[in-house]
Design a protein around this motif. Structure first.
Motif, short mmCIF file in Angstrom:
data_model
loop_
_atom_site.label_atom_id
_atom_site.label_comp_id
_atom_site.label_asym_id
_atom_site.label_seq_id
_atom_site.Cartn_x
_atom_site.Cartn_y
_atom_site.Cartn_z
N SER A 1 -2.70 7.37 -1.83
CA SER A 1 -3.93 7.69 -2.54
C SER A 1 -3.60 7.94 -4.01
O SER A 1 -2.43 8.10 -4.40
CB SER A 1 -4.59 8.94 -1.95
OG SER A 1 -3.78 10.08 -2.19
N LEU A 2 -4.63 8.02 -4.84
CA LEU A 2 -4.42 8.32 -6.25
C LEU A 2 -3.75 9.67 -6.44
O LEU A 2 -2.94 9.86 -7.36
CB LEU A 2 -5.76 8.28 -7.00
CG LEU A 2 -6.34 6.90 -7.30
CD1 LEU A 2 -7.72 7.04 -7.93
CD2 LEU A 2 -5.41 6.10 -8.21
N VAL B 1 -4.67 -1.02 -7.83
CA VAL B 1 -6.01 -1.54 -7.57
C VAL B 1 -6.46 -1.05 -6.19
O VAL B 1 -5.63 -0.62 -5.37
CB VAL B 1 -6.08 -3.08 -7.63
CG1 VAL B 1 -5.78 -3.58 -9.02
CG2 VAL B 1 -5.12 -3.70 -6.62
N ASP B 2 -7.74 -1.14 -5.92
CA ASP B 2 -8.27 -0.62 -4.66
C ASP B 2 -7.74 -1.37 -3.45
O ASP B 2 -7.39 -0.77 -2.43
CB ASP B 2 -9.80 -0.67 -4.67
CG ASP B 2 -10.41 0.41 -5.56
OD1 ASP B 2 -9.70 1.38 -5.88
OD2 ASP B 2 -11.59 0.26 -5.93
N ASP B 3 -7.74 -2.69 -3.52
CA ASP B 3 -7.34 -3.48 -2.35
C ASP B 3 -7.00 -4.89 -2.78
O ASP B 3 -7.06 -5.23 -3.98
CB ASP B 3 -8.45 -3.49 -1.28
CG ASP B 3 -9.80 -3.90 -1.82
OD1 ASP B 3 -9.84 -4.76 -2.72
OD2 ASP B 3 -10.82 -3.37 -1.36
N ASP C 1 0.81 -1.22 0.00
CA ASP C 1 0.00 0.00 0.00
C ASP C 1 0.84 1.27 0.00
O ASP C 1 0.28 2.37 -0.01
CB ASP C 1 -0.91 0.02 1.23
CG ASP C 1 -0.09 0.14 2.51
OD1 ASP C 1 0.69 -0.79 2.81
OD2 ASP C 1 -0.23 1.16 3.22
N VAL D 1 -9.58 -6.98 -4.81
CA VAL D 1 -9.62 -6.71 -6.26
C VAL D 1 -8.48 -7.44 -6.96
O VAL D 1 -8.67 -8.02 -8.04
CB VAL D 1 -9.55 -5.19 -6.52
CG1 VAL D 1 -9.50 -4.92 -8.02
CG2 VAL D 1 -10.75 -4.48 -5.89
N LEU E 1 -1.74 -1.09 -3.77
CA LEU E 1 -3.10 -1.16 -3.26
C LEU E 1 -3.44 0.18 -2.59
O LEU E 1 -2.64 0.71 -1.83
CB LEU E 1 -3.24 -2.28 -2.23
CG LEU E 1 -2.75 -3.67 -2.65
CD1 LEU E 1 -3.05 -4.68 -1.55
CD2 LEU E 1 -3.36 -4.11 -3.97
N LEU E 2 -4.64 0.68 -2.86
CA LEU E 2 -5.06 1.97 -2.31
C LEU E 2 -5.79 1.79 -0.98
O LEU E 2 -6.74 2.50 -0.69
CB LEU E 2 -5.94 2.70 -3.31
CG LEU E 2 -5.31 2.99 -4.67
CD1 LEU E 2 -6.32 3.59 -5.62
CD2 LEU E 2 -4.10 3.91 -4.50
N SER E 3 -5.31 0.87 -0.16
CA SER E 3 -5.98 0.52 1.09
C SER E 3 -5.22 0.97 2.32
O SER E 3 -5.58 0.62 3.44
CB SER E 3 -6.20 -0.99 1.16
OG SER E 3 -5.00 -1.70 0.90
#
Length: 283
Positions: free
Chosen positions: A245-246, A262-264, A221, A267, A239-241
């Motif tokens: 952040s973007l 990916v989000d997490d 992350d 995904v 991972l954006l968890s």
């Protein structure tokens, strides 16, 4: 760069903010993210090499692995790597026969002893190598002995150099980095980093995985995991968890951007699962 996930045979997974949501390093006191158990199980059952890796260094790798197993994550002791155990691997390989002063807890001293290294004590002859790791408390005598040894020319390592720990539930001070900085303040010498994203850790992980660098991927992350992937010559999957952040990606150059975002972990698991499993889940 385009990454064919089907070519990846060796995987390195971060813990905090990636597999586990927690406020304490090494996954302690946390909860697995959805998909974490499933992705580790799938990859291991498919014959992939999987390592779980953390910058935590307060406890020995086997203790962290046991915590994760208690949460249901299928992690073997020998497949869990900490910044402390990677530092021990490096000292054995690059400072054979050295006397090592550990400024930290069992998470560094136990791996050093397991590899047959002699540990120095404050008040004795100056150490050849000083390694700073995490601990619940630090003794003045250890800090003094470390500073004296480093000022005298001892090799100087720290498990981490980032100021903050992120576990997907806020942040806290990375105390070992602060302690190493105090030795730098006294001696004017910067430590070599043993944890993410260093070449020290990359060397240890590649040796353990035993696959070609181009067939490896690092999943995490934080941008440190992406930098680690670059050090290893593999793919970086963000991972954006947790820590990133973007918006954090907007200022990155192409060479420092993750290969996949990916989000997490759930995904990512859906992308790795067999096609028929994905189709069944969507019905």
């Amino acid at each position: 760069m385009s990454v064919d996930l089907a070519r990846i045979r060796g995987w390195v997974f971060d813990v905090d903010g990636c597999l586990v949501r927690t406020e304490r390093a090494g996954g302690r006191g946390g909860m697995p993210f959805p998909g974490a158990v499933e992705i580790l199980t799938q990859l291991q059952d498919s014959g992939h090499e999987v390592i779980v890796c953390t910058n935590a260094s307060e406890l020995p790798p086997a203790v962290y692995a046991e915590h994760l197993r208690e949460m249901g994550l299928p992690v073997r002791d020998e497949a869990f790597v900490t910044a402390g155990s990677a530092a021990a691997d490096h000292v054995v390989a690059h400072h054979p026969g050295a006397r090592v002063l550990v400024v930290g807890a069992d998470g560094v001293s136990v791996p050093m002893r397991e590899r047959g290294l002699e540990l120095a004590e404050p008040g004795g002859p100056l150490a050849d190598v000083v390694v700073v790791g995490a601990a619940p408390r630090y003794e003045t005598a250890d800090l003094n002995a470390a500073a004296l040894a480093v000022a005298d020319g001892a090799a100087f390592y720290t498990t981490v150099n980032s100021p903050w720990f992120h576990g997907g539930s806020g942040r806290s001070l990375a105390v070992s980095a602060a302690i190493a900085a105090s030795i730098t303040y006294a001696t004017g010498r910067e430590p070599v980093v043993g944890g993410k994203p260093s070449a020290v850790l990359a060397e240890s992980l590649l040796r353990r995985l035993g696959v070609a660098a181009s067939e490896t991927a690092v999943v995490g992350d934080a941008l440190a995991e992406i930098q680690l992937a670059r050090s290893m010559g593999g793919a970086g999957i963000l991972l954006l968890s947790g820590a990133t952040s973007l918006e954090d990606l907007e200022s990155l150059t192409p060479s420092t951007r993750p290969d996949i975002v990916v989000d997490d972990v759930a995904v990512l698991h859906s992308r790795l699962a067999p096609q028929e499993t994905r189709q069944g889940a969507s019905q």
